[in-house]
Design a protein around this motif. Sequence first.
Motif, PDB file in Angstrom:
ATOM      1  N   VAL A 148       3.818   1.434   8.887  1.00 37.43           N
ATOM      2  CA  VAL A 148       3.913   0.799   7.265  1.00 37.43           C
ATOM      3  C   VAL A 148       5.287   1.332   6.933  1.00 37.43           C
ATOM      4  N   THR A 149       5.938   0.579   6.185  1.00 36.71           N
ATOM      5  CA  THR A 149       7.326   1.002   5.701  1.00 36.71           C
ATOM      6  C   THR A 149       7.156   0.822   3.982  1.00 36.71           C
ATOM      7  N   GLY A 150       6.195   0.384   3.724  1.00 36.40           N
ATOM      8  CA  GLY A 150       5.925   0.302   2.120  1.00 36.40           C
ATOM      9  C   GLY A 150       4.755  -0.360   1.868  1.00 36.40           C
ATOM     10  N   ILE A 151       4.299   0.149   0.428  1.00 38.73           N
ATOM     11  CA  ILE A 151       2.887  -0.438  -0.005  1.00 38.73           C
ATOM     12  C   ILE A 151       3.287  -0.581  -1.610  1.00 38.73           C
ATOM     13  N   ASP A 152       2.937  -1.629  -2.030  1.00 40.80           N
ATOM     14  CA  ASP A 152       2.955  -1.967  -3.416  1.00 40.80           C
ATOM     15  C   ASP A 152       1.632  -2.633  -4.076  1.00 40.80           C
ATOM     16  N   VAL A 153       0.942  -1.707  -5.190  1.00 40.28           N
ATOM     17  CA  VAL A 153      -0.066  -2.269  -5.486  1.00 40.28           C
ATOM     18  C   VAL A 153      -0.054  -2.675  -6.795  1.00 40.28           C
ATOM     19  N   THR A 154      -0.530  -3.881  -7.180  1.00 36.79           N
ATOM     20  CA  THR A 154      -0.554  -4.412  -8.556  1.00 36.79           C
ATOM     21  C   THR A 154      -1.910  -4.537  -9.037  1.00 36.79           C
ATOM     22  N   ASP A 155      -2.011  -5.097 -10.267  1.00 32.11           N
ATOM     23  CA  ASP A 155      -3.596  -5.183 -10.784  1.00 32.11           C
ATOM     24  C   ASP A 155      -4.546  -6.154  -9.974  1.00 32.11           C
ATOM     25  N   ARG A 156      -3.803  -7.016  -9.329  1.00 30.79           N
ATOM     26  CA  ARG A 156      -4.427  -8.350  -8.655  1.00 30.79           C
ATOM     27  C   ARG A 156      -4.526  -8.046  -6.888  1.00 30.79           C
ATOM     28  N   SER A 157      -3.265  -7.382  -6.387  1.00 37.60           N
ATOM     29  CA  SER A 157      -3.220  -7.406  -5.018  1.00 37.60           C
ATOM     30  C   SER A 157      -2.547  -6.311  -4.427  1.00 37.60           C
ATOM     31  N   THR A 158      -2.487  -5.909  -3.297  1.00 35.46           N
ATOM     32  CA  THR A 158      -1.740  -4.960  -2.472  1.00 35.46           C
ATOM     33  C   THR A 158      -0.832  -5.771  -1.475  1.00 35.46           C
ATOM     34  N   THR A 159       0.382  -5.349  -1.481  1.00 38.97           N
ATOM     35  CA  THR A 159       1.342  -5.899  -0.552  1.00 38.97           C
ATOM     36  C   THR A 159       1.842  -4.685   0.400  1.00 38.97           C
ATOM     37  N   VAL A 160       1.751  -4.789   1.742  1.00 38.14           N
ATOM     38  CA  VAL A 160       1.954  -3.795   2.824  1.00 38.14           C
ATOM     39  C   VAL A 160       3.287  -4.518   3.508  1.00 38.14           C
ATOM     40  N   ARG A 161       4.100  -3.692   3.662  1.00 40.27           N
ATOM     41  CA  ARG A 161       5.372  -4.025   4.619  1.00 40.27           C
ATOM     42  C   ARG A 161       5.374  -3.208   5.730  1.00 40.27           C
ATOM     43  N   ALA A 162       5.654  -3.642   7.052  1.00 42.06           N
ATOM     44  CA  ALA A 162       5.452  -2.759   8.200  1.00 42.06           C
ATOM     45  C   ALA A 162       6.423  -3.367   9.201  1.00 42.06           C
ATOM     46  N   ARG A 163       6.620  -2.633  10.226  1.00 44.52           N
ATOM     47  CA  ARG A 163       7.513  -2.932  11.417  1.00 44.52           C
ATOM     48  C   ARG A 163       6.809  -2.792  12.805  1.00 44.52           C
ATOM     49  N   LEU A 164       6.683  -3.791  13.584  1.00 39.54           N
ATOM     50  CA  LEU A 164       6.206  -3.554  14.767  1.00 39.54           C
ATOM     51  C   LEU A 164       7.018  -2.751  15.876  1.00 39.54           C
ATOM     52  N   ASP A 199       9.653  -7.148  11.932  1.00 40.58           N
ATOM     53  CA  ASP A 199       9.438  -6.817  10.355  1.00 40.58           C
ATOM     54  C   ASP A 199       8.181  -7.835   9.845  1.00 40.58           C
ATOM     55  N   LEU A 200       7.449  -7.245   9.066  1.00 43.58           N
ATOM     56  CA  LEU A 200       6.300  -8.275   8.565  1.00 43.58           C
ATOM     57  C   LEU A 200       6.080  -7.709   7.187  1.00 43.58           C
ATOM     58  N   ALA A 201       5.489  -8.746   6.477  1.00 48.61           N
ATOM     59  CA  ALA A 201       4.739  -8.233   5.129  1.00 48.61           C
ATOM     60  C   ALA A 201       3.463  -8.959   4.704  1.00 48.61           C
ATOM     61  N   PHE A 202       2.504  -8.630   4.224  1.00 50.22           N
ATOM     62  CA  PHE A 202       1.265  -9.534   3.731  1.00 50.22           C
ATOM     63  C   PHE A 202       0.908  -9.001   2.480  1.00 50.22           C
ATOM     64  N   THR A 203      -0.015 -10.025   2.028  1.00 49.91           N
ATOM     65  CA  THR A 203      -0.409  -9.612   0.641  1.00 49.91           C
ATOM     66  C   THR A 203      -1.933  -9.699   0.678  1.00 49.91           C
ATOM     67  N   VAL A 204      -2.849  -8.927   0.037  1.00 53.26           N
ATOM     68  CA  VAL A 204      -4.277  -9.243  -0.016  1.00 53.26           C
ATOM     69  C   VAL A 204      -4.749  -9.099  -1.385  1.00 53.26           C
ATOM     70  N   ASP A 205      -5.446 -10.086  -1.899  1.00 56.95           N
ATOM     71  CA  ASP A 205      -5.924 -10.088  -3.050  1.00 56.95           C
ATOM     72  C   ASP A 205      -7.157  -9.135  -3.390  1.00 56.95           C
TER      73      ASP A 205
END
Length: 279
Positions: A148-164, A199-205
């Motif tokens: 995991v290289t970064g985590i951004d939390v908003t009111d509605r979702s969380t976005t995670v950035r990572a590298r394999l 590198d990858l990123a994903f967002t979950v509601d």
Amino acid sequence: MTKTTGTALATAPRAACTADADGRITFHLAPPDPAAFPSPRLLLRLRPKKGEPEKTLRTLDLTAGGDGRLSAVLNPLPALPEGRWDLYLLPAPDGERVRLRPGLRDLRVLVDGHLRDRPSPVAVRIPYVTKDGYLALRTWLRDAHAEVTGIDVTDRSTTVRARLHGASLDAGASVRLRLRGGKGVERTAAPRAGADGRDLAFTVDHTDLLPEGRTGDRVWDVFVRAGADAPLIRAGRLLDDVADRKEIFVHPAATAGEFAVRPYYTVDNDLAVEVVRRT
């Protein structure tokens, strides 16, 4: 395990250590009393699970250097099994082991470890100090890893950035959030891949993670599936100098109705998302 006394801790010998970029760790000790330690060696003991006997030991030779100190080298290979290793000074092959206190730990090279790509299997070693003040080693050994290289939390979702590391994204890749204790219940997210497929990123509601019926707390463990039929790869943060980050790297919680949603690192530095009812 016996309770550590102040006297035992104060009189225990110390060992300094230096890590290098290849995974090699060098330990340095002041020469012990030759009468008490006629043929000293360094002993690494994989800490067993509660109620189980110890099974895995690694012994290292100690050699005298020009500065008078004794040194032992833990080479990258063979890789150590995953777990926590306690370090001891062994006076003789059949002598009673003496646990080591930490000296100077030079881990500077580990700080930017996430910038170096790792082949499979991904082997990680971090010297650290236990809660009772002794020197220990935290190790991970995995076929592949999603750092995991970064985590951004908003009111509605969380976005995670990572590298394999040890794998690359292929057709059919996905992110899986598995409900802990949920007997296969999971949520799926589509990864957004970088140019090199690592590198990858994903967002979950957050609403997708709430309990059905809005009752009960839950924890979701985060995995990456690099391809349609590929094995699951645990996401976490291992590639630096922090052995235990659960209480250090604390992310904010977002409010989702009656619940708080918060990403966090487990005791193994793996990424999870907890959903708990707000009080």
